[in-house]
Motif scaffolding. Structure first.
Motif, PDB file in Angstrom:
ATOM      1  N   ILE A 196       0.846  -1.199   0.000  1.00  0.00           N
ATOM      2  CA  ILE A 196       0.000   0.000   0.000  1.00  0.00           C
ATOM      3  C   ILE A 196       0.878   1.244   0.000  1.00  0.00           C
ATOM      4  O   ILE A 196       0.641   2.199  -0.756  1.00  0.00           O
ATOM      5  CB  ILE A 196      -0.932   0.001   1.227  1.00  0.00           C
ATOM      6  N   TYR A 197       1.913   1.230   0.834  1.00  0.00           N
ATOM      7  CA  TYR A 197       2.800   2.391   0.918  1.00  0.00           C
ATOM      8  C   TYR A 197       3.621   2.549  -0.362  1.00  0.00           C
ATOM      9  O   TYR A 197       3.996   3.671  -0.735  1.00  0.00           O
ATOM     10  CB  TYR A 197       3.698   2.276   2.148  1.00  0.00           C
ATOM     11  N   ALA A 198       3.899   1.438  -1.045  1.00  0.00           N
ATOM     12  CA  ALA A 198       4.593   1.522  -2.327  1.00  0.00           C
ATOM     13  C   ALA A 198       3.696   2.176  -3.376  1.00  0.00           C
ATOM     14  O   ALA A 198       4.175   2.929  -4.236  1.00  0.00           O
ATOM     15  CB  ALA A 198       5.023   0.134  -2.793  1.00  0.00           C
ATOM     16  N   ILE A 199       2.406   1.895  -3.317  1.00  0.00           N
ATOM     17  CA  ILE A 199       1.469   2.575  -4.215  1.00  0.00           C
ATOM     18  C   ILE A 199       1.483   4.071  -3.933  1.00  0.00           C
ATOM     19  O   ILE A 199       1.491   4.899  -4.853  1.00  0.00           O
ATOM     20  CB  ILE A 199       0.047   1.997  -4.066  1.00  0.00           C
ATOM     21  N   ALA A 200       1.499   4.434  -2.638  1.00  0.00           N
ATOM     22  CA  ALA A 200       1.570   5.844  -2.266  1.00  0.00           C
ATOM     23  C   ALA A 200       2.827   6.491  -2.832  1.00  0.00           C
ATOM     24  O   ALA A 200       2.784   7.611  -3.368  1.00  0.00           O
ATOM     25  CB  ALA A 200       1.537   5.994  -0.744  1.00  0.00           C
ATOM     26  N   LYS A 301     -10.913   1.769  18.594  1.00  0.00           N
ATOM     27  CA  LYS A 301      -9.873   2.768  18.759  1.00  0.00           C
ATOM     28  C   LYS A 301      -8.991   2.709  17.518  1.00  0.00           C
ATOM     29  O   LYS A 301      -8.093   1.892  17.392  1.00  0.00           O
ATOM     30  CB  LYS A 301      -9.046   2.490  20.024  1.00  0.00           C
ATOM     31  N   LYS A 302      -9.266   3.580  16.571  1.00  0.00           N
ATOM     32  CA  LYS A 302      -8.613   3.523  15.276  1.00  0.00           C
ATOM     33  C   LYS A 302      -7.179   4.030  15.326  1.00  0.00           C
ATOM     34  O   LYS A 302      -6.876   4.984  16.039  1.00  0.00           O
ATOM     35  CB  LYS A 302      -9.418   4.327  14.249  1.00  0.00           C
ATOM     36  N   SER A 303      -6.311   3.365  14.568  1.00  0.00           N
ATOM     37  CA  SER A 303      -4.932   3.822  14.444  1.00  0.00           C
ATOM     38  C   SER A 303      -4.890   5.032  13.506  1.00  0.00           C
ATOM     39  O   SER A 303      -5.763   5.203  12.652  1.00  0.00           O
ATOM     40  CB  SER A 303      -4.049   2.703  13.888  1.00  0.00           C
ATOM     41  N   LYS A 304      -3.881   5.854  13.678  1.00  0.00           N
ATOM     42  CA  LYS A 304      -3.683   7.000  12.805  1.00  0.00           C
ATOM     43  C   LYS A 304      -3.036   6.510  11.509  1.00  0.00           C
ATOM     44  O   LYS A 304      -1.876   6.108  11.496  1.00  0.00           O
ATOM     45  CB  LYS A 304      -2.785   8.027  13.504  1.00  0.00           C
ATOM     46  N   THR A 305      -3.811   6.512  10.402  1.00  0.00           N
ATOM     47  CA  THR A 305      -3.324   5.954   9.136  1.00  0.00           C
ATOM     48  C   THR A 305      -3.577   6.912   7.967  1.00  0.00           C
ATOM     49  O   THR A 305      -4.324   6.583   7.034  1.00  0.00           O
ATOM     50  CB  THR A 305      -3.990   4.599   8.843  1.00  0.00           C
ATOM     51  N   PRO A 306      -2.977   8.091   7.971  1.00  0.00           N
ATOM     52  CA  PRO A 306      -3.261   9.055   6.898  1.00  0.00           C
ATOM     53  C   PRO A 306      -2.813   8.592   5.511  1.00  0.00           C
ATOM     54  O   PRO A 306      -3.464   8.917   4.515  1.00  0.00           O
ATOM     55  CB  PRO A 306      -2.489  10.302   7.340  1.00  0.00           C
ATOM     56  N   ILE A 307      -1.709   7.838   5.427  1.00  0.00           N
ATOM     57  CA  ILE A 307      -1.231   7.392   4.110  1.00  0.00           C
ATOM     58  C   ILE A 307      -2.173   6.335   3.541  1.00  0.00           C
ATOM     59  O   ILE A 307      -2.577   6.402   2.373  1.00  0.00           O
ATOM     60  CB  ILE A 307       0.208   6.859   4.201  1.00  0.00           C
ATOM     61  N   LEU A 308      -2.528   5.356   4.363  1.00  0.00           N
ATOM     62  CA  LEU A 308      -3.500   4.349   3.939  1.00  0.00           C
ATOM     63  C   LEU A 308      -4.800   5.017   3.509  1.00  0.00           C
ATOM     64  O   LEU A 308      -5.382   4.666   2.465  1.00  0.00           O
ATOM     65  CB  LEU A 308      -3.764   3.365   5.089  1.00  0.00           C
ATOM     66  N   ASN A 309      -5.275   5.973   4.295  1.00  0.00           N
ATOM     67  CA  ASN A 309      -6.527   6.659   3.974  1.00  0.00           C
ATOM     68  C   ASN A 309      -6.444   7.388   2.635  1.00  0.00           C
ATOM     69  O   ASN A 309      -7.395   7.370   1.846  1.00  0.00           O
ATOM     70  CB  ASN A 309      -6.883   7.669   5.078  1.00  0.00           C
ATOM     71  N   ALA A 310      -5.290   8.001   2.380  1.00  0.00           N
ATOM     72  CA  ALA A 310      -5.113   8.740   1.129  1.00  0.00           C
ATOM     73  C   ALA A 310      -5.158   7.797  -0.077  1.00  0.00           C
ATOM     74  O   ALA A 310      -5.814   8.084  -1.088  1.00  0.00           O
ATOM     75  CB  ALA A 310      -3.793   9.505   1.158  1.00  0.00           C
ATOM     76  N   VAL A 311      -4.457   6.663   0.032  1.00  0.00           N
ATOM     77  CA  VAL A 311      -4.451   5.696  -1.067  1.00  0.00           C
ATOM     78  C   VAL A 311      -5.856   5.139  -1.285  1.00  0.00           C
ATOM     79  O   VAL A 311      -6.306   4.981  -2.430  1.00  0.00           O
ATOM     80  CB  VAL A 311      -3.446   4.551  -0.789  1.00  0.00           C
ATOM     81  N   TYR A 312      -6.568   4.873  -0.198  1.00  0.00           N
ATOM     82  CA  TYR A 312      -7.946   4.366  -0.311  1.00  0.00           C
ATOM     83  C   TYR A 312      -8.841   5.387  -1.031  1.00  0.00           C
ATOM     84  O   TYR A 312      -9.648   5.011  -1.898  1.00  0.00           O
ATOM     85  CB  TYR A 312      -8.504   4.070   1.080  1.00  0.00           C
ATOM     86  N   GLU A 313      -8.714   6.653  -0.682  1.00  0.00           N
ATOM     87  CA  GLU A 313      -9.536   7.690  -1.306  1.00  0.00           C
ATOM     88  C   GLU A 313      -9.288   7.768  -2.814  1.00  0.00           C
ATOM     89  O   GLU A 313     -10.221   7.939  -3.596  1.00  0.00           O
ATOM     90  CB  GLU A 313      -9.245   9.048  -0.654  1.00  0.00           C
ATOM     91  N   VAL A 314      -8.042   7.614  -3.201  1.00  0.00           N
ATOM     92  CA  VAL A 314      -7.704   7.682  -4.625  1.00  0.00           C
ATOM     93  C   VAL A 314      -8.213   6.445  -5.368  1.00  0.00           C
ATOM     94  O   VAL A 314      -8.831   6.555  -6.436  1.00  0.00           O
ATOM     95  CB  VAL A 314      -6.177   7.832  -4.812  1.00  0.00           C
ATOM     96  N   LEU A 315      -7.964   5.258  -4.801  1.00  0.00           N
ATOM     97  CA  LEU A 315      -8.274   4.017  -5.514  1.00  0.00           C
ATOM     98  C   LEU A 315      -9.737   3.611  -5.445  1.00  0.00           C
ATOM     99  O   LEU A 315     -10.286   3.056  -6.411  1.00  0.00           O
ATOM    100  CB  LEU A 315      -7.409   2.871  -4.970  1.00  0.00           C
ATOM    101  N   TYR A 316     -10.372   3.864  -4.314  1.00  0.00           N
ATOM    102  CA  TYR A 316     -11.726   3.346  -4.107  1.00  0.00           C
ATOM    103  C   TYR A 316     -12.819   4.414  -4.045  1.00  0.00           C
ATOM    104  O   TYR A 316     -14.002   4.090  -4.190  1.00  0.00           O
ATOM    105  CB  TYR A 316     -11.768   2.487  -2.836  1.00  0.00           C
ATOM    106  N   GLU A 317     -12.435   5.657  -3.834  1.00  0.00           N
ATOM    107  CA  GLU A 317     -13.424   6.731  -3.821  1.00  0.00           C
ATOM    108  C   GLU A 317     -13.262   7.664  -5.017  1.00  0.00           C
ATOM    109  O   GLU A 317     -13.971   8.653  -5.149  1.00  0.00           O
ATOM    110  CB  GLU A 317     -13.331   7.519  -2.511  1.00  0.00           C
ATOM    111  N   ASN A 318     -12.308   7.287  -5.895  1.00  0.00           N
ATOM    112  CA  ASN A 318     -12.068   8.017  -7.153  1.00  0.00           C
ATOM    113  C   ASN A 318     -11.807   9.506  -6.944  1.00  0.00           C
ATOM    114  O   ASN A 318     -12.180  10.340  -7.781  1.00  0.00           O
ATOM    115  CB  ASN A 318     -13.251   7.826  -8.109  1.00  0.00           C
ATOM    116  N   LYS A 319     -11.165   9.838  -5.832  1.00  0.00           N
ATOM    117  CA  LYS A 319     -10.820  11.226  -5.588  1.00  0.00           C
ATOM    118  C   LYS A 319      -9.559  11.595  -6.373  1.00  0.00           C
ATOM    119  O   LYS A 319      -8.747  10.735  -6.709  1.00  0.00           O
ATOM    120  CB  LYS A 319     -10.621  11.480  -4.094  1.00  0.00           C
ATOM    121  N   ASN A 320      -9.416  12.859  -6.662  1.00  0.00           N
ATOM    122  CA  ASN A 320      -8.298  13.340  -7.451  1.00  0.00           C
ATOM    123  C   ASN A 320      -6.981  13.148  -6.692  1.00  0.00           C
ATOM    124  O   ASN A 320      -6.827  13.666  -5.581  1.00  0.00           O
ATOM    125  CB  ASN A 320      -8.509  14.829  -7.763  1.00  0.00           C
TER     126      ASN A 320
END
Length: 333
Positions: A196-200, A301-320
């Protein structure tokens, strides 16, 4: 475990091909299952896999090739699965041989989508394989460099250290150095997350970010990985070891990294579908992103995962990608 163990490698891709090459350095015979009968016939006559790592020449007398999963499984003591996680469940549906007494090692870097479990847990919960019979093979190691016999390192993890040691011995050679670990869950999650981080990293490169940003991205990624793994499986581990940090770095930076390549294409404007079609290879990180996001979402209690969240938004929510990564830059330190 006895020393004259018989191995089966399940899968026909580049990593499976590399593992077979490593095993044939030490084992007289390796059972090798792949679906593609044309590839099997090609290997038998031309001595190399026509689709992956075609420079590797095999001594075919060492190989027991089959397109029947049950034949390969029945003829081996240790099963090494190198089938992409997105297709593992479908392949296992044809399984008719009881594998409870087999030793299972996963060389798969992902989560099984149908169960939402890492591969070891999937085999334990769905096939009754004891955890002492389950192990993981992780890097840092690219199949392409194994083919070139460049010095590479593997981590072999299993709660039964004797099994880990014997598998490590069978994979070792003058160009493969091995290390054993008892952190089967942590190393398997790390192998999934680093894709996932490599995709980022690839998206960032495609967007035009330079080495300075990449260094900050990878620094934050290893800390994010540590938080994620600690949340799902707390135990004593050094996140700076090769199985975690080393594997992350090689996957994030290497020209051989298909996940970085996939991310780079997304950053340059490709759609997910068009990038996959052009690559003609599976980017495990794409499927892992959705699975990892679901795991984070389920934890109270969610972990802080901003990089994972960013990749998810791009790949699965079709965000720019440009907009998402501009926001991400403010969340990193």
């Amino acid at each position: 475990m006895k020393n004259d163990i018989k191995f089966a490698v399940l899968g026909g891709g580049s990593w499976a091909t590399a593992i077979v090459k490593m095993l044939t350095e030490n084992a007289d015979t390796v059972n090798w299952y792949m679906r593609n009968t044309d590839a099997i016939n090609h290997i038998k006559t031309q001595r190399h896999n026509p689709n992956y790592l075609s420079s590797v020449e095999f001594h075919t007398e060492q190989l027991e090739l089959t397109d029947d999963l049950n034949v390969a499984v029945a003829n081996a003591d240790v099963l090494i699965f190198a089938i992409p996680s997105a297709f593992l469940d479908k392949e296992l549906q044809q399984l008719r041989v009881d594998i409870k007494e087999k030793t299972i090692f996963s060389a798969i870097k992902g989560i099984v989508p149908e169960s939402g479990l890492i591969v070891g847990q999937h085999f334990h919960e769905n096939y009754g394989v004891p955890y002492d019979n389950i192990g993981v093979i992780t890097g840092p190691c690219h199949a392409e460099e194994v083919a070139l016999e460049r010095l590479s390192y593997l981590t072999i993890a299993c709660s039964d250290m004797e099994k880990a040691e014997l598998v490590a011995q069978h994979l070792s050679s003058n160009y493969i150095k091995t290390k054993i670990s008892d952190d089967i869950v942590g190393t398997e999650y790390a192998a999934m997350l680093k894709n996932i981080y490599a995709i980022a990293a690839g998206i960032a490169h495609g967007l035009g970010y330079g080495d300075n940003f990449q260094s900050v991205l990878m620094s934050n990624a290893i800390r994010e990985m540590k938080r994620f793994i600690k949340r799902v499986h707390k135990m004593k581990r050094n996140i700076n070891n090769s199985a975690y940090l080393g594997d992350l770095l090689v996957t994030g930076y290497s020209v051989f990294s298909r996940n970085r390549m996939f991310g780079n294409m997304i950053g340059k404007g490709y759609t997910v579908k068009s990038a996959m079609m052009e690559m003609k290879m599976v980017a495990e990180g794409y499927y892992a992103t959705n699975s990892a996001h679901l795991i984070v979402s389920k934890h109270k209690k969610k972990s802080k995962t901003p990089i994972l969240n960013a990749v998810y938004e791009v790949l699965y929510e079709n965000k720019n990608p440009k907009t998402v990564f501009q926001k991400l830059t403010d969340k990193l330190d």
